[in-house]
Each structure stands twice: as C-alpha cells, then as structure tokens.
Design an enzyme around this catalytic site. Sequence first.
Site, PDB file in Angstrom:
ATOM      1  N   HIS A 185      10.986 -13.761   0.554  1.00 36.91           N
ATOM      2  CA  HIS A 185       9.884 -13.499  -0.358  1.00 36.91           C
ATOM      3  C   HIS A 185       8.766 -14.496  -0.121  1.00 36.91           C
ATOM      4  CE1 HIS A 185      12.242 -11.213  -3.680  1.00 36.91           C
ATOM      5  NE2 HIS A 185      11.846 -10.423  -2.689  1.00 36.91           N
ATOM      6  N   GLU A 216       5.474  -3.839   0.008  1.00 40.41           N
ATOM      7  CA  GLU A 216       5.735  -5.206   0.446  1.00 40.41           C
ATOM      8  C   GLU A 216       4.705  -5.554   1.519  1.00 40.41           C
ATOM      9  OE1 GLU A 216       9.767  -5.531   1.734  1.00 40.41           O
ATOM     10  OE2 GLU A 216       9.503  -7.570   2.474  1.00 40.41           O
ATOM     11  N   LYS A 230      -4.454  14.290   2.771  1.00 41.02           N
ATOM     12  CA  LYS A 230      -3.279  15.170   2.823  1.00 41.02           C
ATOM     13  C   LYS A 230      -3.209  16.097   1.611  1.00 41.02           C
ATOM     14  CE  LYS A 230      -1.444  13.130   6.562  1.00 41.02           C
ATOM     15  NZ  LYS A 230      -0.464  12.042   6.557  1.00 41.02           N
ATOM     16  N   GLU A 279      13.471 -17.283  -9.067  1.00 39.26           N
ATOM     17  CA  GLU A 279      13.649 -17.788  -7.710  1.00 39.26           C
ATOM     18  C   GLU A 279      12.908 -19.107  -7.596  1.00 39.26           C
ATOM     19  OE1 GLU A 279      12.069 -15.027  -4.890  1.00 39.26           O
ATOM     20  OE2 GLU A 279      13.622 -13.536  -5.247  1.00 39.26           O
TER      21      GLU A 279
END
Lengths: 362, 288
Positions: free
Chosen positions: B247, B102, B47, B213
Amino acid sequence: MKLLEFEAKEIFNRYGIPIPEGVVINSPDELSGQLNKFSDEVVVKSQVDVGGRGKAGGIIITTKADAVEAARHLFSLPIKGLIPKAILVEEKLPIEHEYYVSITIDRTTRQPMILFAETGGVDIEETARTRPEALRRAGFSPLLPDVPGYLMRRILGTAPKTLGPVINNLYKAFSASDALLAEINPLVTTPKGVFAADAKLIIDDNALIRQGITANRDLTPREREAEENGFSYVELDGSIGVIGNGAGLTMSTLDLIAHYDGKAANFLDVGGGAGRERVMKAVRLVAGMPDVKVIVVNLLGGITRCDEVAKGIIDAGIDQHVITRLAGTNEDEGKALLAENGYQMLETMEAVVKQAVKEAAA
Amino acid sequence: MIYGDHNTGIIVQGATGNQGAFHINLMNQYARETGGRGVVAGVTPGKGGRDVHGVPVYDSVREAMAEHDATTSVLFVPGFAAGDSIMEAADAGLELVVAITEGIPVHDTMRALAFARMEGCTVIGPNCPGILSPGELKLGIMPPHLATPGEVGIISRSGTLTYEVINELTRAGIGQSTVVGIGGDPVIGQTFTEVLERFESDPQTKAVVLIGEVGGNLEEEGANSTDLPLVTYIAGISAPPEKRMGHAGAIIEGGEGDAVSKIARLRRLGIPVAEKPSDIPALVRELV
C-alpha cells in the site's frame, strides 16, 4: 522514487528556481576541462541518495586547483554503503543566510502543505524536534494554481519577501512533477540573489510513467522482476518466504511470523486475481532467495480458485516446502492436489505460520 | 446501512473493462439474493449503447442519471483516468463515489477529493474494496459469503485483511452491521473519523473494529473522535522503516506512523488493540 540532487535541481531550475552554476561529472577526469566555469572556490558533492551526506564527508569545499583530487576522493568514498555514479561540482555561494522550505502532502487535510523555517541547514531535524514552533506550516487547496498571497505572508513572517516567488515556483514544480516531497535545504540568500543550494524531490511511483520515467532504479534486480510481474515485493532478512494477496493481509502474515518468533524473508503481495501462472512466478521468485527454507502462501478472497493456485505451486517445482492457507472456491480440489504433491494446506493463517516457524527453526 | 440500503441505485464507472464487468455481475447477484436494486447503469466514455450482463452502458454519468434513478457510483476506471471520473460523478450530482481503483497518482486524488467536497459528494477510497452491509447492500468487491448481518461495524484500510477479520467474527458468531474499506492510499476520501460519525448515528451498530496499518495517524485521530466502543488491530508491526509494503499509504515516514508507537497511542486512549486478527472476536465480546 527519489531523484538525485542534480536531477532535482534541473527540474527546479526549469520552474524558475535559481540554482548555483555547476557541472555533473561521471569520472574525475571529466572535471578538468570544465573548471574554467568557476571563479574561485567550488563545492564538490557526492550524488548518493541518502540523508546525512555532508556529515559523512560527502561534500568537500575546496579551491579550483584541488577540485579534481576532491572528486577522485568522493568517487571512491562510500556514503552509508553507496558509491556515487555521479558528482556535482558547483560554485561556492557567498551565503548570507540559510532557510528551510519543503512542500509535502498532508494526509489529514488531503492538501499540499508548505513547511518553512527561518533557520535552515543540516540541523533542521534537530530544530523540528527541539523547537517545533520554529517550523511554520501552511496548507491550501490543491485546486489553486499558486500559493495565495496571504498564506505566503504568514509563512515568511520577517524573512525576505524575495523568497516568496521561489517558494511559489517550488509549488509549481511539486505539482507538475507529481511529487510527494519537494525540499530545498538550505534555501540561501546571497548578494547575487536567492538560490537553492540543495534539492530533494521524491516522485509518486504511481505517476512515473506520466513523468516519463520508465525504470524505478530504487529497486534490486529481484524487486524489478517482481515489479514487472505486478507484485508488490520487499526483501527482508529471514528464512520464511511469504506470499499473500492484499497488502494488509500479507503484512499481517509477516507480523504473525514475528509474533511467533520467526523471521520473514520477504513481503510479496500477488495482487488481485491470483491465477496459476502468477502463483507459479511468485513461488519461484521467493524460492530463488538464498536463505528461504520454507514458504507460506496465504490467499483469501471470494474469487480465488484454490485448485488453480495449487497447480501454480506444483508447476513452480521448487525444493522448499510450501505451506498454504487458501480460502475461496474449489478448496477441496486444491487441498487434494497439494497433498498428492507433498504440500500442505491448513485451515487458518495462524496454523500455517506456526508450522512454518517450526520448520524454519528445524 | 450507513452509506445506503437495498433501495440504493448504483452506477458503475468503468463498466466495460474486465474488472468493471466482472463485478457488475457479482454485485447484481448479491442484489438479487438480498432484494436490492443493484447496478442500474454503467458508464464508459465512447462505449454508450452497449450492455454488460444486462446493464445498459452510457457515455457519461449525466446521461446515465437522466435515464436511471441512482445516487451512488462504484468506480473501476484505470488509475490515470480515475481522478477525472470522480470529478465527473461529483459534477453530475451523485452523492457517493466508491473508488476501487488502485494506482491513482496522489495529486489526481487530492484534486478530485477537493472538487468532490465542493460539490457535496462523499468519496470512499481510492484503492479500497468498497462497502458491504450484509443482507442489504454491496458496493464494490468484498466477498459477501464470509459476512453475516449483526451489530459490529468494521472500518479498514486493507482489502483481504478485512475479509480475514469478517471471517473471524462470523466464525465466532458475531455479525456485522456495515463493513467499510476506506482504502490503502496516503490520501483517501472518508477517513476513520468520518465513517465513525456515520456509525454513531446508526442504531444497528453497537461496536466498531478499526483495522489500521503503519503510516500516518488517521487511526488515532478516529479513535479519539468517538464514544463508540472500539477494538483495533494494526498491521505492519514488523515492517521496516522507509519500506513500502504494497500500500502506498503503508510507509513509515520520519518516525511517525510506525506500528509500535501507533499501538502505544491507541492503548493510552484506553482502546483494546488485538495482537493478531484471531484475537479480535474475544475483545469484541468484552464490549457487547
């Protein structure tokens, strides 16, 4: 996604790991025509995806003559609640010694790590707990195509050198299958050579498409619907439905519910770009769980449009009350829309959670 | 300002996709408000020659670097191609890659990180919201209006939960030096330990909030590695074992990494652990 033993063995075998002679059957009657493959004793193994299968009676060693009966028994025996759809029947190996080997990903070093023990079998977890030094560990660069020789010598110690090629092939299978875990327990020596007597393979969910796996069958129907919509979704057993954006914030919302002695019904992360349509689908999905009394929507982000979220909640047209905390643009419009339709928007996630716990208990 | 300042020139990889184009615009809005250089070039193979919100697009990172002075890439390339793009950035000589993407297969991440390390390139993420030094630099997708400049650093494995904590701190009148989202995947570039090293040599930062976490033990490792005053918060105390809460990194494996034992280990190190995000500001006040 966890593969079943026979699926893992097929893959391992493709990478040159010897596996016992065996057949996979989907009903007991399929076995009788295939028994001539075996010479004497066979091992009949329930194909369920849970640990402790042997101790739960899911593996039967028997003669050829009694094999069909054993298979019939296993097809109706639930193992930790699961009935097998398939059974693997294998020749019984003349085992000399059992070893343990697995390859996993070490988060700290960001490398593949081999674990090896000279005593494998069902008690490996006990060994790991009581004699951790018996489990040898070795990590190496993921850019290497093979396990380096010096490392293999360190792993094997006094164990037979013939295990080396099998462990190297296990690494090739691990790498090529996008595995999070590849395990052989036990890896056995016999007079006929080395065999993988059992096999475990967990594939990275982010690589399922590349591995040619189209449906993640570890999911319930509602979980599959969530996946099709791009939501991260886990079912729990409480009565407060939870919708958030971002895994951490949603988890934290669940924790806050537990902190105030409530019970969450689910975890649903709508992901980025929570627009009208996605919010409607998420609200309907959560409201469809039979025990859900009230739903918490906790969305935070610079680009979340609160009026669109509000419209999505209203579009869902569900019976349960929805309590929201929305932070983003057009907050006032969103709040007004929700209020007109009998829904609530509060300032903080704490206020929302406290209110939901109160309503769920009423 | 531990990963760059307003002079940092940014290349966006995956510039012509929805996400890339959208965030080029937001990053450059912030750069205009703060007097920064912002995104100077975009890269999307095939591109080259286009422009996105006035930013020229090139076919490769090397071509972009030949025309522009840039040290840092922010990466929005889709999962299956992202590992390759990290390696391309490292090979071209960029110092820092912030991988927002992700869903990168973990084997790709592992190989890309090993390659980047050999090339001397630092990687943040993947699966992260990026970096924000309020008033100075925005690399990624964090909403800057919640933040205010100050003396407290934040390191987090989450995205929106980080915004929640920024919001709580700002509302309590506590500003932030730099906020770093290190990513929610099991394998990530910079971990708590490495970001804390940078904070230690940053004169602006007086204390750091670690937002962790369930899963792994990177939080404890980090907390153990620094003398900086810390406050921690761990999400996932109510997470059932073996369930993946969004996650990929947030799964409790074999009894290791569950929130309760993680919190206990942090407390044994003498580090305050907030029970909920709204408790964080008060705990920070006790330190600075």
